[in-house]
Structures are given as C-alpha cells and as structure tokens.
Design a protein around this motif. Structure first.
Motif, PDB file in Angstrom:
ATOM      1  N   GLU A 211      79.150  39.050  52.225  1.00  0.00           N
ATOM      2  CA  GLU A 211      79.155  38.552  53.609  1.00  0.00           C
ATOM      3  C   GLU A 211      79.738  37.142  53.694  1.00  0.00           C
ATOM      4  N   LEU A 212      79.567  36.385  52.623  1.00  0.00           N
ATOM      5  CA  LEU A 212      80.069  35.005  52.593  1.00  0.00           C
ATOM      6  C   LEU A 212      81.537  34.931  52.193  1.00  0.00           C
TER       7      LEU A 212
ATOM      8  N   ARG B 255      73.177  29.015  52.849  1.00  0.00           N
ATOM      9  CA  ARG B 255      73.273  30.303  53.556  1.00  0.00           C
ATOM     10  C   ARG B 255      72.902  31.456  52.628  1.00  0.00           C
TER      11      ARG B 255
ATOM     12  N   ASP C 285      84.415  33.240  54.456  1.00  0.00           N
ATOM     13  CA  ASP C 285      84.274  31.789  54.581  1.00  0.00           C
ATOM     14  C   ASP C 285      84.643  31.079  53.279  1.00  0.00           C
TER      15      ASP C 285
ATOM     16  N   LEU D 266      71.921  35.568  52.983  1.00  0.00           N
ATOM     17  CA  LEU D 266      73.292  36.061  53.081  1.00  0.00           C
ATOM     18  C   LEU D 266      73.761  36.547  51.711  1.00  0.00           C
TER      19      LEU D 266
ATOM     20  N   LYS E 298      76.549  23.844  51.587  1.00  0.00           N
ATOM     21  CA  LYS E 298      76.293  24.596  52.824  1.00  0.00           C
ATOM     22  C   LYS E 298      76.279  26.102  52.557  1.00  0.00           C
ATOM     23  N   PHE E 299      77.232  26.584  51.756  1.00  0.00           N
ATOM     24  CA  PHE E 299      77.279  28.008  51.447  1.00  0.00           C
ATOM     25  C   PHE E 299      76.057  28.429  50.638  1.00  0.00           C
TER      26      PHE E 299
ATOM     27  N   ASP F 191      69.249  31.689  52.433  1.00  0.00           N
ATOM     28  CA  ASP F 191      68.668  32.263  53.647  1.00  0.00           C
ATOM     29  C   ASP F 191      68.805  33.779  53.705  1.00  0.00           C
TER      30      ASP F 191
END
Length: 359
Positions: free
Chosen positions: A92-93, A83, A96, A88, A79-80, A86
């Motif tokens: 920024e990650l 992102r 999380d 990111l 999932k990361f 996309d």
C-alpha cells in the motif's frame, strides 16, 4: 525408431506453432504481468500507463514531492515508518515510496526513474527476477525496492565483487540519505568491528561471499554481541545468474574447533594408505567418489582394532576413511583445490586456507 523420431519432430513443430499463436494472441505471461502493473507497450513500440494502476499513482504523486524542501524530503523515511506502524502494508505504501525515491534521485543523482524502471522496481519488490540489459539502469532500479523494504527492515544488496559494492553504495547512497535512510558497504579486508556499523545501516552493499561467510562466522560466535550481520529481512541480487548459478558451484565452507576425537583423522589416513585399490576400495572418477568394498571394510576394521564399524561410537569410521581415500586418489592440488595464504578475521594472524574449487 525413425518413424517415432519423425512423429516426435512433427508433434514438436505443431505444438511450437500453437504456442507461438497463443502467445501472439494473448501475449506472454511476462507481458501480461507487466500490463497488470500498469505499463502497456503497444505493437508499434509506443507505451501508455493504465488508468488506476500503481504506475499512474506514482506519476500523480511526482508534483507533490517536487514541492518538498530537502529537509522535508529527508523526513520521508520517518513519516513512512509511522504509517507502517499504523497498519499500512508495504504494498500500500509502494506508490508513495517509489515517488519519493524518484524525486530524491532527481535531486541527488541527477537521474529520473522512467516508468519502465518503476515496473522493474515493482517486480524486484515482489521477489521476482527483472531481466535488464547493460545500460538500462539496473543499479538505479534497485534503489526503489531497497528504499521501500529498508523502511521495514534491513536490506542487503548483493554484488559480484568489492569494487561494485563500494561503487554502488557511493553512487546510489545520496538518494537513500536524502530520504532519511543510512547506507553502508562490506569490503573483504574489513575487521569484525568495522563490519558491525556497516551491517547496522538500513541498506548494506556487499558481495555474496562476504554475506555468506559473515553468516557462517556469526553462527560460530559464542555471544550475540560478537556477531556482525544482524537481521536478514530482504535481499536484492545483482547479476543473479552469476551469483546463484556460476558462483554457487563453489561452496562456502568454514570450520571451527572440533568437538569430536580429532585423533581419528590421522588414524583414518593411515588406514587408507594401507588399503589396495580395486581390492579394498573402488574409485569412480566420473562420480568423484571412493567407497570401501566389503573386503575393504573388514580389513579396515582389523587395522582400526575394532570388531565392527557399524556399532555405537564407530559409525564415523567409514566416512573418515572414504574421505581420506578421496584426498589421496581424486583430489589434485591446483586442479581440484588450491592452497592460499589468508588472514584470520578474529585474530588477524596469517593462516593457510585450503579452497576446494571443484567437487
């Protein structure tokens, strides 16, 4: 000179007091950096988290990750990565990813990252040095930037010996596996075909020598499919003072098939044996060097049967003779170098290895 020394001492004391006053007033640069991350330590020893900081965001996410099942948590890496694809960024990650690692560590290692350990992970992710004493959880801290950067590329965690590399992989590995990453470890006794799967993992543990020599060997391989190491994206160095200062005194040297005229080496050695110390060459013990004198160069040219060393095709001779002189007059066995028996990683044959221990 006495007056100047006195003035220097007074000036040093004065600047020291000013520096201590400014540090007490505004804090050290390290303290300010930690505050910027969001961790504030009060003078009475208590601590608090700055609102709106990365540390606060990590803490806010903790209940969300606690609700996930083991299978859902294991999907975190994929999932990361989606992102990141996309647009990111890793920064920024970070909240999380750190919160996910905290939850995975709680489940599989039975250890929870403290807020101050989150600060250490943030510092390492930014490529800086985090100083921690034994027992403060350095190995646990390394899981945070390792997981985050393992989402975008390969991560190498560099330790000081094989035992720690294997121990840390087995100890911290479940936390990474629980988030969907793969882990491996390099051991000195491994053959090339065993190293490739370990390097193919998202996170690879190993020693500085193994990583260094694998890099050198890979650059000598004729084909890419024979190389073992792969991409070099992000590294975490444990015991950085030992590896980058103490261990760095011993150079990593590897040799391959010579492309030049190897017959020059025994001839250079023969020439060096004919030369007279102080007349044809100088030995400087302090600088650990040997150099031909002008007369020595002329005599060596005669012995080599050459008109001049400084013409095209002959300029390698002074270097070869200087090295031969160093071998005879400066290098002592079991002092400056040792001879060991080892195994050729490619053929498996037993070979003699000369290791220079002090330049």
């Amino acid at each position: 000179m006495d007056i100047l020394d006195t003035v220097g001492e007074v000036f040093g004391m004065a600047t020291g007091k000013v520096e201590r006053f400014v540090t007490k007033l505004f804090g050290s640069s390290n303290e300010r950096r930690v505050r910027d991350i969001g961790f504030i330590r009060e003078k009475n020893g208590s601590s608090k988290i700055r609102p709106g900081s990365a540390i606060e965001r990590i803490n806010q996410l903790e209940p969300d990750f606690e609700k996930l099942s083991d299978a859902e948590l294991r999907e975190s890496a994929s999932k990361f990565r989606a992102r990141l694809a996309d647009g990111l960024t890793l920064d920024e990650l970070l909240p999380d990813a750190f919160a996910a690692m905290r939850e995975s560590s709680k489940r599989y290692l039975k250890m929870r990252h403290y807020d101050v350990q989150m600060v250490g992970g943030y510092i390492l992710h930014k490529g800086m040095i985090a100083e921690m004493v034994t027992g403060e959880g350095k190995t646990l801290v390394s899981t945070l930037p390792a997981f985050l950067n393992g989402l975008a590329g390969k991560v190498h965690i560099i330790t000081v010996n094989d035992y720690l590399a294997k121990r840390d992989m087995e100890w911290m590995g479940p936390a990474h596996l629980g988030l969907g990453l793969t882990v491996g470890a390099i051991q000195s006794a491994m053959a090339p075909h065993e190293r490739q799967p370990a390097y193919a993992c998202d996170i690879t543990y190993g020693t500085n020598n193994e990583f260094g020599f694998d890099y050198l060997r890979d650059n000598m391989k004729p084909r890419r499919d024979l190389q073992v190491q792969g991409r070099l994206d992000f590294a975490i160095v444990d015991e950085i003072d030992n590896i980058l200062i103490d261990e760095a005194r011993t150079p990593l040297i590897i040799s391959g098939a010579a492309a030049d005229d190897v017959s020059k080496y025994p001839k250079a050695d023969w020439i060096a044996r004919q030369l007279k110390r102080d007349e044809h060459f100088e030995v400087k013990e302090k600088e650990h060097s040997c150099h031909l004198t002008d007369e020595g160069i002329r005599h060596a040219e005669q012995l080599a049967g050459l008109e001049s060393f400084y013409t095209a095709g002959n300029m390698e001779w002074p270097h070869l003779i200087d090295n031969s002189l160093k071998a005879h007059h400066l290098y002592k066995r079991d002092v400056n170098y040792v001879v060991e028996r080892g195994e050729d990683h490619d053929t498996g044959q037993t070979i003699q290895i000369v290791v220079i221990v002090d330049e």
